[in-house]
Design a protein around this motif. Structure first.
Motif, PDB file in Angstrom:
ATOM      1  N   ASP A  40       0.733  -0.942   0.393  1.00 57.50           N
ATOM      2  CA  ASP A  40       0.218   0.063  -0.261  1.00 57.50           C
ATOM      3  C   ASP A  40       0.830   1.664   0.022  1.00 57.50           C
ATOM      4  O   ASP A  40       0.110   2.760  -0.298  1.00 57.50           O
ATOM      5  CB  ASP A  40      -0.755   0.154   1.104  1.00 57.50           C
ATOM      6  CG  ASP A  40      -0.490  -0.250   2.555  1.00 57.50           C
ATOM      7  OD1 ASP A  40       0.674  -1.225   2.375  1.00 57.50           O
ATOM      8  OD2 ASP A  40      -0.846  -0.146   3.380  1.00 57.50           O
ATOM      9  N   HIS A  41       2.486   0.826   0.128  1.00 56.55           N
ATOM     10  CA  HIS A  41       2.830   2.470   0.159  1.00 56.55           C
ATOM     11  C   HIS A  41       4.415   2.515  -1.034  1.00 56.55           C
ATOM     12  O   HIS A  41       4.384   3.170  -1.008  1.00 56.55           O
ATOM     13  CB  HIS A  41       3.935   2.373   0.972  1.00 56.55           C
ATOM     14  CG  HIS A  41       3.287   2.503   3.206  1.00 56.55           C
ATOM     15  ND1 HIS A  41       3.275   3.396   4.071  1.00 56.55           N
ATOM     16  CD2 HIS A  41       2.357   1.885   3.515  1.00 56.55           C
ATOM     17  CE1 HIS A  41       2.437   3.625   5.131  1.00 56.55           C
ATOM     18  NE2 HIS A  41       1.999   2.392   4.729  1.00 56.55           N
ATOM     19  N   HIS A 282       4.277  -2.694  14.329  1.00 59.46           N
ATOM     20  CA  HIS A 282       3.945  -0.949  14.578  1.00 59.46           C
ATOM     21  C   HIS A 282       4.621  -1.155  15.740  1.00 59.46           C
ATOM     22  O   HIS A 282       3.839  -1.574  17.110  1.00 59.46           O
ATOM     23  CB  HIS A 282       2.271  -0.874  14.151  1.00 59.46           C
ATOM     24  CG  HIS A 282       2.660  -1.090  12.410  1.00 59.46           C
ATOM     25  ND1 HIS A 282       2.130  -0.171  11.617  1.00 59.46           N
ATOM     26  CD2 HIS A 282       1.946  -2.522  11.686  1.00 59.46           C
ATOM     27  CE1 HIS A 282       2.165  -0.881  10.587  1.00 59.46           C
ATOM     28  NE2 HIS A 282       1.976  -1.969  10.525  1.00 59.46           N
ATOM     29  N   HIS A 304      -2.830   7.069   8.504  1.00 58.57           N
ATOM     30  CA  HIS A 304      -4.044   6.175   8.912  1.00 58.57           C
ATOM     31  C   HIS A 304      -4.038   4.790  10.040  1.00 58.57           C
ATOM     32  O   HIS A 304      -2.429   4.348  10.636  1.00 58.57           O
ATOM     33  CB  HIS A 304      -3.377   4.870   7.318  1.00 58.57           C
ATOM     34  CG  HIS A 304      -1.838   4.980   7.270  1.00 58.57           C
ATOM     35  ND1 HIS A 304      -0.797   5.631   7.513  1.00 58.57           N
ATOM     36  CD2 HIS A 304      -1.476   3.655   7.785  1.00 58.57           C
ATOM     37  CE1 HIS A 304       0.293   4.161   7.320  1.00 58.57           C
ATOM     38  NE2 HIS A 304       0.178   3.152   7.368  1.00 58.57           N
ATOM     39  N   GLY A 330      -3.411   0.615   3.620  1.00 63.74           N
ATOM     40  CA  GLY A 330      -4.446  -0.587   4.338  1.00 63.74           C
ATOM     41  C   GLY A 330      -3.484  -0.865   6.165  1.00 63.74           C
ATOM     42  O   GLY A 330      -3.053   0.468   6.279  1.00 63.74           O
ATOM     43  N   GLU A 332      -1.188  -3.617   7.511  1.00 63.51           N
ATOM     44  CA  GLU A 332      -0.308  -5.360   6.839  1.00 63.51           C
ATOM     45  C   GLU A 332      -1.124  -6.280   8.449  1.00 63.51           C
ATOM     46  O   GLU A 332      -0.934  -7.138   8.181  1.00 63.51           O
ATOM     47  CB  GLU A 332       0.787  -4.974   6.291  1.00 63.51           C
ATOM     48  CG  GLU A 332       1.602  -4.747   7.194  1.00 63.51           C
ATOM     49  CD  GLU A 332       1.743  -2.980   7.195  1.00 63.51           C
ATOM     50  OE1 GLU A 332       0.933  -2.563   6.836  1.00 63.51           O
ATOM     51  OE2 GLU A 332       2.536  -2.712   8.440  1.00 63.51           O
TER      52      GLU A 332
HETATM   53 ZN   LIG Z   1       1.053   1.559   6.884  1.00 68.25          ZN
END
Ligand SMILES: [Zn+2]
Ligand SMILES: [Zn+2]
Length: 348
Positions: A40-41, A282, A304, A330, A332
């Motif tokens: 997505d990146h 994250h 996000h 998104g 992940e």
């Molecule tokens: Zn991300």
């Protein structure tokens, strides 16, 4: 000079007018600066791409050689001048090659951190704190309920279960880029040296990690193993394959899932996960708030995830803060994650 003169929000991602580039654009642009290889990146179809060598390699693995008209690799700590902007890459600690991007014009510095975590990960360079005027942060786990705890303790739970149920297969759902390789490295660090089996969708990326000097021990493809070999063994697979036909050939599987979302019991139950493992690439709530404070930024832009709580926290600390509301990134770590190549090379 205002921060908005350096980076401005557009529908396809933040844009640096002075440098003529976008960061992690969600649609094709002339010049893209990319934080890391998650799909997505890092999208295909841009004109020029500036990223770390690892991110460029991972994009090539996923999209093929023609993913961009031209590419330029940059090292951590290196600065390039794009138009009127100085652009420097710093480690983000998220996955192999992941970077925060510092953009400076006339002494004002904005840092776009992409996705990041400030905990040790044996498969990538540790997060580096960069002092800045404006910090752009993700908010995937931007709620106080999210505290990831100690990943080694989660691995110990997995290995305990393997020892307890030698006749059962252990199927661990994990995102194919980053999470899977980190799990293998953590399992090895805990002293487990049996072969680890992989779903075919993880093979290329895992071999790439090994080629970059990350020792993962012995791994084999699950599809080339005989059913009895999978009993008592650990197999990693994309989360989306846990419930599909692919998993049916495993002997009495213990279904495990490694994700920050596993902190929420309802999520684990919803996905029929028997052994949830709270392991995320994250930052958790403490990681996000500690990092924001430590950057010294007086302004925070949140993107996000769960923006609201983090914006509120920042404001109560006397910082200026706002959500960026960019559509197209998104998550992940999301339990419903379906990687685009989840069934690559597999029969079902
Ligand atoms: Zn991300
Ligand atoms: Zn990511």
């Amino acid at each position: 000079m205002r921060p908005e003169d350096i980076l401005v929000r557009t529908p396809v991602g933040v844009c640096c007018k002075a440098g003529g580039f976008h960061i992690d654009p969600t649609r094709p642009v002339d010049k893209a600066v990319i934080t890391h290889g998650h799909s997505d990146h890092a999208r295909a179809g841009h004109g020029a791409v500036l990223a770390t060598q690892e991110t460029l390699d991972l994009m090539r693995l996923r999209y093929g050689g023609n993913f961009a008209a031209s590419t330029q690799a940059i090292r951590y700590g290196e600065t390039v001048t794009l138009g009127g902007a100085r652009v420097t890459f710093h480690p983000a600690g998220h996955v192999l090659g992941s970077a925060q991007i510092a953009v400076e014009v006339d002494g004002l510095r904005v840092v776009a951190s992409g996705d990041y975590k400030n905990v040790v990960d044996p498969t990538c360079v540790p997060f580096e704190l960069v002092r800045c005027d404006v910090f752009i942060t993700e908010a995937t786990f931007g709620l106080p309920v999210f505290r990831h705890g100690n990943a080694d303790a989660e691995i110990a739970k997995l290995l305990h279960s393997v020892a307890l149920f030698p006749e059962r297969a252990h199927l661990v759902g994990a995102y194919s880029l980053g999470k899977a390789q980190r799990l293998i490295a953590l399992i090895r660090a805990a002293g487990y040296d049996e072969p680890i089996y992989l779903h075919g969708a993880m093979e290329k990326i895992t071999r790439y990690y090994v080629s970059r000097g990350i020792d993962l021990g012995r791994f084999d493809l699950a599809r080339s193993a005989k059913k009895p070999e999978l009993a008592g063994a650990i197999t990693l697979c994309p989360p989306s394959t846990l419930k599909d036909l692919w998993s049916r050939r495993f002997p009495d599987p213990v279904t495990c899932f490694a994700s920050g979302w596993m902190r929420v019991r309802a999520r684990a139950r919803q996905h029929l996960v028997e052994l949830p493992l709270v392991i995320s690439d994250h930052a958790d709530w403490d990681g996000l708030t500690e990092t924001i404070a430590a950057t010294g930024a007086s302004e925070v832009w949140v993107t996000h995830g769960q923006e609201e709580a983090l914006v509120h926290w920042s404001v109560t600390r006397g910082l200026q803060a706002r959500p960026l509301d960019i559509v197209g990134y998104g998550d992940e770590d999301e339990a419903d994650d379906v990687t685009e190549n989840a069934n690559h090379g597999e029969v079902s």
